[in-house]
Design a protein around this motif. Structure first.
Motif, PDB file in Angstrom:
ATOM      1  N   LEU A   1     -25.740  62.893 -51.794  1.00 56.90           N
ATOM      2  CA  LEU A   1     -24.425  62.178 -51.133  1.00 56.90           C
ATOM      3  C   LEU A   1     -24.309  62.496 -51.860  1.00 56.90           C
ATOM      4  O   LEU A   1     -23.903  62.888 -53.407  1.00 56.90           O
TER       5      LEU A   1
ATOM      6  N   GLN B   1     -26.140  55.333 -58.675  1.00 57.03           N
ATOM      7  CA  GLN B   1     -25.359  55.945 -57.778  1.00 57.03           C
ATOM      8  C   GLN B   1     -25.285  56.851 -57.276  1.00 57.03           C
ATOM      9  O   GLN B   1     -27.035  57.575 -57.575  1.00 57.03           O
ATOM     10  N   GLY B   2     -25.070  57.232 -55.476  1.00 52.68           N
ATOM     11  CA  GLY B   2     -25.611  58.505 -55.022  1.00 52.68           C
ATOM     12  C   GLY B   2     -26.818  58.186 -54.522  1.00 52.68           C
ATOM     13  O   GLY B   2     -27.556  59.603 -54.513  1.00 52.68           O
ATOM     14  N   LEU B   3     -27.483  56.850 -54.319  1.00 50.95           N
ATOM     15  CA  LEU B   3     -28.689  57.124 -53.976  1.00 50.95           C
ATOM     16  C   LEU B   3     -28.495  57.121 -51.682  1.00 50.95           C
ATOM     17  O   LEU B   3     -27.865  56.200 -51.296  1.00 50.95           O
ATOM     18  N   GLN B   4     -29.532  58.332 -51.635  1.00 55.46           N
ATOM     19  CA  GLN B   4     -29.413  57.606 -49.719  1.00 55.46           C
ATOM     20  C   GLN B   4     -29.862  57.744 -49.552  1.00 55.46           C
ATOM     21  O   GLN B   4     -31.557  57.011 -50.375  1.00 55.46           O
TER      22      GLN B   4
ATOM     23  N   ASN C   1     -22.243  52.441 -46.204  1.00 56.53           N
ATOM     24  CA  ASN C   1     -21.753  53.403 -45.159  1.00 56.53           C
ATOM     25  C   ASN C   1     -21.096  53.171 -44.266  1.00 56.53           C
ATOM     26  O   ASN C   1     -22.030  52.677 -43.283  1.00 56.53           O
ATOM     27  N   ASP C   2     -20.061  52.446 -44.314  1.00 57.22           N
ATOM     28  CA  ASP C   2     -19.021  51.717 -43.068  1.00 57.22           C
ATOM     29  C   ASP C   2     -17.782  52.139 -42.473  1.00 57.22           C
ATOM     30  O   ASP C   2     -17.338  53.759 -43.862  1.00 57.22           O
TER      31      ASP C   2
ATOM     32  N   VAL D   1     -31.334  61.492 -42.495  1.00 58.43           N
ATOM     33  CA  VAL D   1     -30.758  62.804 -41.835  1.00 58.43           C
ATOM     34  C   VAL D   1     -31.975  63.440 -41.166  1.00 58.43           C
ATOM     35  O   VAL D   1     -33.136  63.454 -41.324  1.00 58.43           O
TER      36      VAL D   1
ATOM     37  N   GLN E   1     -17.978  58.448 -49.945  1.00 62.32           N
ATOM     38  CA  GLN E   1     -19.024  59.302 -49.881  1.00 62.32           C
ATOM     39  C   GLN E   1     -19.332  60.385 -48.274  1.00 62.32           C
ATOM     40  O   GLN E   1     -18.384  59.944 -47.914  1.00 62.32           O
TER      41      GLN E   1
ATOM     42  N   VAL F   1     -20.360  65.201 -43.929  1.00 60.42           N
ATOM     43  CA  VAL F   1     -20.337  64.737 -42.741  1.00 60.42           C
ATOM     44  C   VAL F   1     -19.827  63.295 -44.062  1.00 60.42           C
ATOM     45  O   VAL F   1     -20.529  63.074 -45.145  1.00 60.42           O
TER      46      VAL F   1
ATOM     47  N   GLU G   1     -46.503  55.248 -51.231  1.00 63.26           N
ATOM     48  CA  GLU G   1     -46.836  54.966 -53.417  1.00 63.26           C
ATOM     49  C   GLU G   1     -47.454  54.419 -53.443  1.00 63.26           C
ATOM     50  O   GLU G   1     -47.669  52.787 -53.426  1.00 63.26           O
TER      51      GLU G   1
ATOM     52  N   VAL H   1     -27.198  63.348 -38.531  1.00 65.14           N
ATOM     53  CA  VAL H   1     -26.840  62.792 -39.565  1.00 65.14           C
ATOM     54  C   VAL H   1     -26.917  61.219 -39.021  1.00 65.14           C
ATOM     55  O   VAL H   1     -26.007  60.495 -37.862  1.00 65.14           O
ATOM     56  N   THR H   2     -27.578  60.052 -39.427  1.00 64.03           N
ATOM     57  CA  THR H   2     -27.601  58.517 -38.673  1.00 64.03           C
ATOM     58  C   THR H   2     -26.501  57.888 -39.563  1.00 64.03           C
ATOM     59  O   THR H   2     -26.291  58.224 -40.375  1.00 64.03           O
ATOM     60  N   GLN H   3     -25.323  56.467 -38.647  1.00 62.62           N
ATOM     61  CA  GLN H   3     -25.031  56.044 -39.514  1.00 62.62           C
ATOM     62  C   GLN H   3     -25.349  55.358 -41.014  1.00 62.62           C
ATOM     63  O   GLN H   3     -24.262  55.905 -41.864  1.00 62.62           O
TER      64      GLN H   3
ATOM     65  N   ARG I   1     -24.336  59.791 -35.889  1.00 66.86           N
ATOM     66  CA  ARG I   1     -22.864  59.442 -36.577  1.00 66.86           C
ATOM     67  C   ARG I   1     -22.677  60.736 -36.503  1.00 66.86           C
ATOM     68  O   ARG I   1     -21.075  61.656 -36.497  1.00 66.86           O
ATOM     69  N   HIS I   2     -23.429  62.118 -36.507  1.00 66.27           N
ATOM     70  CA  HIS I   2     -23.310  63.183 -36.615  1.00 66.27           C
ATOM     71  C   HIS I   2     -24.047  64.163 -35.976  1.00 66.27           C
ATOM     72  O   HIS I   2     -25.268  63.979 -36.556  1.00 66.27           O
TER      73      HIS I   2
ATOM     74  N   LEU J   1     -21.760  62.608 -46.766  1.00 65.67           N
ATOM     75  CA  LEU J   1     -23.450  63.794 -47.172  1.00 65.67           C
ATOM     76  C   LEU J   1     -22.795  65.163 -47.070  1.00 65.67           C
ATOM     77  O   LEU J   1     -22.331  65.441 -46.093  1.00 65.67           O
TER      78      LEU J   1
ATOM     79  N   LEU K   1     -19.555  59.153 -45.127  1.00 65.27           N
ATOM     80  CA  LEU K   1     -20.315  58.283 -44.746  1.00 65.27           C
ATOM     81  C   LEU K   1     -19.530  57.177 -45.204  1.00 65.27           C
ATOM     82  O   LEU K   1     -19.489  56.233 -44.564  1.00 65.27           O
ATOM     83  N   SER K   2     -18.486  57.275 -45.926  1.00 65.40           N
ATOM     84  CA  SER K   2     -17.676  55.648 -46.351  1.00 65.40           C
ATOM     85  C   SER K   2     -16.524  56.737 -46.898  1.00 65.40           C
ATOM     86  O   SER K   2     -16.442  57.535 -47.536  1.00 65.40           O
TER      87      SER K   2
ATOM     88  N   GLY L   1     -26.295  57.583 -42.962  1.00 67.69           N
ATOM     89  CA  GLY L   1     -26.819  58.420 -43.847  1.00 67.69           C
ATOM     90  C   GLY L   1     -28.623  59.388 -44.141  1.00 67.69           C
ATOM     91  O   GLY L   1     -27.853  60.141 -45.395  1.00 67.69           O
TER      92      GLY L   1
ATOM     93  N   ASP M   1     -20.708  60.969 -54.580  1.00 69.11           N
ATOM     94  CA  ASP M   1     -19.041  60.530 -54.541  1.00 69.11           C
ATOM     95  C   ASP M   1     -17.705  61.437 -54.543  1.00 69.11           C
ATOM     96  O   ASP M   1     -17.869  62.172 -55.431  1.00 69.11           O
TER      97      ASP M   1
END
Lengths: 346, 346
Positions: free
Chosen positions: B165, A102-105, A345-346, A161, B149, B143, A237, A155-157, A138-139, B151, B145-146, A159, B167
């Motif tokens: 991020l 979870q919480g992976l941006q 992210n919608d 940054v 979520q 911000v 990587e 910040v883009t849609q 987005r912001h 940010l 995001l959903s 997420g 939750d």
DNA sequence: GTTAGCACTCCATCGTCTTGAGTGCCAAAA
DNA sequence: TTTTGGCACTCAAGACGATGGAGTGCTAAC
């Protein structure tokens, strides 16, 4: 001599390439008839091999060694001979597992993609970070750092940054900055950056007449913030995998390649090429047009978000590479990332 | 035999180490008397060398080769023999030049520092990014995001942008987010993160009584945003310089080292050690306590901002390293970065 | 068209030899 | 007592040559 390849020739070429990919050793006629599925005598195979060499698909390091594929050989193999198998379920799971947390941006996700590509393929993973211009607004936020410096955080849609330091020539009051921020966020959210830029230009022209000083500054600031850096960024990587490849055993050669990676610009260029292409792209050796990478291959695929292509990702390694397994992995990863960016992210 | 070193022994040890650093070849008694400033016969030098070997400062790869310094030898050299010269003006300029460009924000500056260290020293440059807890709160922004979520974008005093991020378990209205943002920015700006955290906890306790739902959420959010990631981040530049070192010619060995870099965690640990130390620190070979880096040395120094130490930076290379030139470079760079972080952004 | 046979090529490997840098030790010199 | 010259010894590295074997191309037979 025919200048096309009979089915038999193709079979032999394929067998040679696959054997060479597996062993990194020149392949001789005997080995082919013994272990691999060629039901001919070594002599016949030799005839075919001589022919394939004449046509430029094979070469031999010296008379008493076997044959190795040329770049042309690989190209033909990738274009005509390769049967891309589906990824087996286990590998799919292995890949997908990495994104379960979870919480992976977005930035983390892209880094994870690069890392996963690298570990699953045993080559170096590459992910191009989306260019500003392909993303959706987005912001935006302006933070005053000093009397003459404003930090724009954007910040883009999806997420991602991005931030940028802007030098300003007048001391803006924090309250003004806040107003500017509010205005921009209200009016621009949901537009693509290109639309935002167009809008800013349009409104600035109009603004000349109205001359609202504050608004004017808002536009100046935001257009400064949204200037696209010419150079994209690549996440690399697993450079260490290069050190496993027998073909790069000599250090000076190796060093040139690693330096090329560190510079990044060449990789950006190569990854950019895959932006418009559909599906997986394979760039072999001299096709890269960079002598530093003359004996490397790139396998790339584009990933996309809600509104079209965002960037590319892939793998780079020696041009002796098991294309049949790598291609599906890259393909699957690109689709997976696209899916994740779409549903998130919608 | 004395268990301390006479002045003559020290001189010879110094000469051997410096010669070995320069050539990477075992140093023989003859070479010492001929080219270097030792005014003794080879035979006498040999006596001293035998003594130094007995004491553990030198060793020889085999009987008919010269001597090479041991780790203990280097340690003694660094502690007692090394005279650190000042950086000459030209090199200062070369370093300083890189930071002259305008609009360099903190992250860029740190990357530039790592790169410059790498190119100037011809080793691998390392810079540890400041931990969240050592920085000062300037601005926070949430911000959405959903629905679930948020940010959190967080700007430190020095202009470093961190984001996270979060939750959330309830659908927050953007207007509420804005209120929360405003409140936090008003009440927390200028405090250190530790102070902010303390304050949040205090106010949350108090809050229980008052029960202002919104405020409560503000605290929950911000404490989530300010959780310090346990693992710091390191900026590594110039890995390719490792490929120049003759001592790492064998690939498997080389690969282990590069992999160690890619993992980063070990480097974080090593750089952390320099956090409290004053001035330049030298960690030689096994002092790292990591077998992967048994033949590497790190030279690190801490850099600081307005309110104390922020992080460390330095260089890693083989333990045969020209300490006398590297140490001042690292020292100078750390001071330079500190100065830049201090005068900027106030 | 295919295959067996054969002479040929050339790299890789291994053992041998030589060279030379460097050592340790001892006895003579300072 | 310290320093130095001399000398025998050691050992890695490089040169050299022989050997083996994998692989080839060609030719003649199937």
């Amino acid at each position: 001599m025919a200048n096309y390849l009979t089915e038999r020739s193709q079979k032999i070429l394929e067998a040679i390439i696959e054997e060479y990919i597996a062993t990194a050793q020149p392949v001789g006629s005997k080995a082919l008839t013994l272990n691999l599925g060629i039901k001919l005598s070594p002599a016949s195979v030799r005839n075919v091999m001589a022919e394939l060499e004449e046509l430029g698909y094979l070469t031999s390091p010296h008379t008493s060694a076997g044959r190795i594929p040329t770049e042309k050989g690989y190209r033909f193999y990738v274009d005509s001979l390769l049967r891309i198998s589906d990824l087996d379920v286990r590998q799919k799971d292995q890949i997908e597992l990495k994104y379960r947390q979870q919480g992976l941006q977005m930035a983390d996700m892209l880094r994870e993609a690069s890392r996963t590509l690298s570990t699953v393929c045993h080559y170096t993973g590459l992910v191009m970070v989306p260019r500003l211009k392909t993303t959706i607004f987005r912001h935006i936020e302006f933070v005053k750092l000093s009397p003459r410096q404003v930090l724009a955080v954007f910040v883009t849609q999806s997420g991602l940054v991005q931030n940028k330091l802007i030098d300003v020539d007048e001391d803006l009051h924090p309250r003004d900055l806040e107003k500017i921020t509010n205005y921009l966020n209200k009016s621009m959210t949901g537009l693509s950056i290109q639309e935002v830029r167009a809008r800013i230009i349009a409104e600035m022209a109009e603004e000349k007449a109205l001359f609202d000083h504050l608004l004017r500054r808002a536009f100046v600031l935001s257009s400064a913030a949204l200037v696209d850096e010419a150079t994209g960024d690549v996440i690399i990587e697993g450079t260490s995998h290069f050190l496993e490849q027998p073909e790069f055993a000599d250090l000076p050669h190796m060093k040139r390649i690693v330096q090329t990676f560190e510079q990044k610009s060449i990789l950006v260029d190569l990854l950019d090429r895959g932006l418009e292409a559909k599906g997986v792209q394979v760039i072999i050796g001299s096709e890269t047009a960079y002598s530093e990478l003359a004996d490397c291959s790139l396998i790339t695929a584009a990933y996309s978000g809600k509104r079209g292509t965002l960037g590319t990702l892939g793998v780079i390694g020696p041009y002796r590479m098991p294309y049949s397994t790598i291609i599906p992995i890259v393909d699957y990863t690109a689709n997976l990332i696209s899916r994740l960016l779409d549903t998130d992210n919608d």
